[in-house]
Write an enzyme that holds these catalytic residues in place. Structure first.
Site, PDB file in Angstrom:
ATOM      1  CB  SER A 263      -0.812  -0.144   1.099  1.00 19.12           C
ATOM      2  OG  SER A 263      -0.066   0.345   2.366  1.00 19.12           O
ATOM      3  CE  LYS A 264       0.511   8.573   0.430  1.00 21.65           C
ATOM      4  NZ  LYS A 264       1.293   8.520   1.688  1.00 21.65           N
ATOM      5  NE  ARG A 265      -1.554   3.122   5.952  1.00 20.40           N
ATOM      6  CZ  ARG A 265      -2.311   2.069   6.376  1.00 20.40           C
ATOM      7  NH1 ARG A 265      -2.002   1.493   7.348  1.00 20.40           N
ATOM      8  NH2 ARG A 265      -3.421   1.622   5.791  1.00 20.40           N
TER       9      ARG A 265
END
Ligand code: GLU
Length: 513
Positions: A263-265
């Site tokens: 994910s972006k995280r």
């Protein structure tokens, strides 16, 4: 075989994630392999999640990756428009068809009523969803009389249209990656097909468009697999069972440690980009890094992504786009999630970087030099690239690791000084500098080496002792590309200057060594 038509159908709710690029790539490869058509459809029916700039980003990302669609919003095509928000009227008639055939119904429940239903079911230990079990206790056209329903509709009461999922039926789906998938319809919920704003949900719009756009293969991420049985029912209810596309659900991209979805995280946490190129959030202004700006070459990115979930069936790792088109097959896509191994991406980059012509690589270096306000000829930049390109992973490292080609070292690696700088080396290098001063202006690596040999023979000094010290004087470091080639690029005057400087600067260290 019918003409292959595939589509990539992103929602412009944010920048295109690298996993989305992989989905687009697989669609592209499959289409090209079959001389088929690759369609880009923008699924923007959820207006509340619209993010400005996202659609443009998607188009640019596909162009950068060299996987531009054959049909789409920009390209046009026989099935235009390709933006769902421009096809609103189309969906309405199919919703009507489902309602009339009894495969869908109107639901008037307020959000309070829906919440109460969920709480009630949860408390009873049941699945808190609107489905075959709960629908008959709700406020909809199945529980209201025909008259009451009509009255509500004509009074303008807000409503949604829901699919009427059949009871206790096994829904089958033959997935090209996963094989036979069977789902008990009682586990499915009566998904909303038309929202209260009159717009279709993803499910209805997606099935209608895949049918109208004559899509033959739906190749998409595994996160859509749970929706596939619903889609199968919709194809059947709309009378399109015979022409239903084939499905292939691609494995998820997982974090490098195998834990959780990429994910972006994950990008922030593991320190790598998860977008094809930089994305600036229109609201916060925050910039998320991209593969392009991080120095990944397009060919390397594509090669890396192609192997994230697909296996060529051989040991070959390096594939040009043309080779990928030839070798790709849906049958060799894995079922298991694919670990996003950024070290592998770096390896690919290195492999491609060393094949880039020096004339092209020099542009990266020249740009960094300009920023550092250092002048360089194109010729010298190309020479530096030739020496450095096997030693770096990213173009920006040409400058960061090879600054000594342009700057006389100000510091000398202490460890190397301690080990390699001594009286003998210092004296030999001074003699070498004297000899160089007598020699020709333009000095080839070969000549520089011959002269060094002569000096050492006269002094009885050993190559193994002098060379590391000479490298230290030239670069300030212990490692680097071929030393004589480095000397050739630096030029006679600079070499003499650097030897003199090292001898002076390091004189004080000799006694302590
Ligand atoms: N609009 C969906 C998405 O954003 C498309 C899913 C599909 O390919 O069916 O991923």
């Amino acid at each position: 075989m019918e003409t292959v038509r595939v589509r990539f159908a992103p929602s412009p709710t944010g920048p295109l994630h690298i996993g989305g690029v992989r989905t687009a790539l697989y669609n592209y490869l499959f289409a090209k392999q079959h001389q088929g058509t690759f369609v880009l459809r923008i699924e923007d029916t959820d207006q509340s999640r619209f993010v400005s700039g996202a659609e443009e980003y998607i188009g640019e990302a596909l162009d950068w990756c060299g996987i531009s669609p054959d049909e789409g919003v920009e390209q046009g095509g026989d099935y235009a428009p390709y933006r769902q928000s421009e096809r609103k009227d189309t969906y309405q008639q199919y919703a009507q068809q489902l309602l009339e055939a009894g495969y869908a119904y109107y639901a008037f429940d307020t959000s309070d009523e829906l919440n109460a239903m969920r709480e009630r079911l949860q408390a009873a230990g049941k699945n808190p969803q609107y489905d075959t079990a709960s629908r008959m206790s709700m406020n909809n056209s199945l529980t209201l009389s025909e008259e009451e329903t009509q009255k509500k509709l004509s009074s303008g009461a807000p409503y949604v249209v829901r699919i009427k999922i059949p009871e206790n039926e096994e829904v089958h789906l033959n997935d090209l990656v996963r094989g036979e998938v069977k789902v008990d319809s009682s586990t499915l919920d009566d998904k909303v097909l038309v929202k209260s704003d009159g717009l279709p949900t993803y499910h209805l719009a997606n099935v209608v468009d895949d049918h109208l756009m004559k899509i033959t293969h739906v190749i998409r991420g595994e996160e859509w697999l749970p929706s596939a049985p619903l889609h199968v029912l919709l194809y059947r209810y709309l009378g399109w069972k015979e022409s239903m596309p084939n499905f292939a659900h691609l494995p998820l991209l997982m974090n490098p440690d195998g834990k959780g979805k990429l994910s972006k995280r994950s990008g922030d946490r593991f320190g790598f980009p998860v977008y094809p190129f930089n994305w600036k959030d229109p609201q916060s202004g925050e910039v998320s890094p991209g593969f392009r700006e991080s120095g990944y070459l397009l060919e390397a990115t594509i090669n890396f992504l192609a192997l994230l979930g697909w296996h060529p069936g051989s040991d070959q790792e390096l594939f040009s786009k043309e080779e990928l088109i030839e070798a790709f097959s849906l049958e060799r896509i894995h079922k298991a999630g694919a670990k996003f191994d950024i070290e592998k991406a770096k390896w690919f980059n290195q492999q491609y970087l060393k094949e880039v012509p020096n004339t092209v690589l020099a542009n990266y270096l020249l740009k960094d030099l300009e920023e550092a306000k250092i002048e360089s000829s194109q010729e010298k930049a190309e020479q530096v690239c030739e020496l450095m390109k096997e030693r770096v992973t990213f173009p920006h490292e040409l400058w960061s690791t090879a600054q000594y080609f342009y700057r006389t070292p100000e510091h000398y690696d202490e460890k190397i000084v301690k080990k390699k700088w001594n009286e003998e080396a210092s004296a030999a290098l001074s003699a070498y500098a004297d000899a160089l001063e007598q020699s020709n202006d333009s000095l080839s690596g070969e000549q520089a080496k011959e002269q060094l040999q002569q000096v050492m023979e006269t002094r009885g000094a050993k190559f193994g002792k002098v060379m590391p010290a000479l490298r230290l004087a030239m670069t300030g470091q212990g490692g680097g590309p071929d030393l004589m080639s480095t000397i050739e690029v630096l030029g006679r005057n600079e070499v003499v200057k650097r030897i003199r400087q090292a001898v002076d600067t390091l004189a004080a260290t000799i006694n302590t060594n």
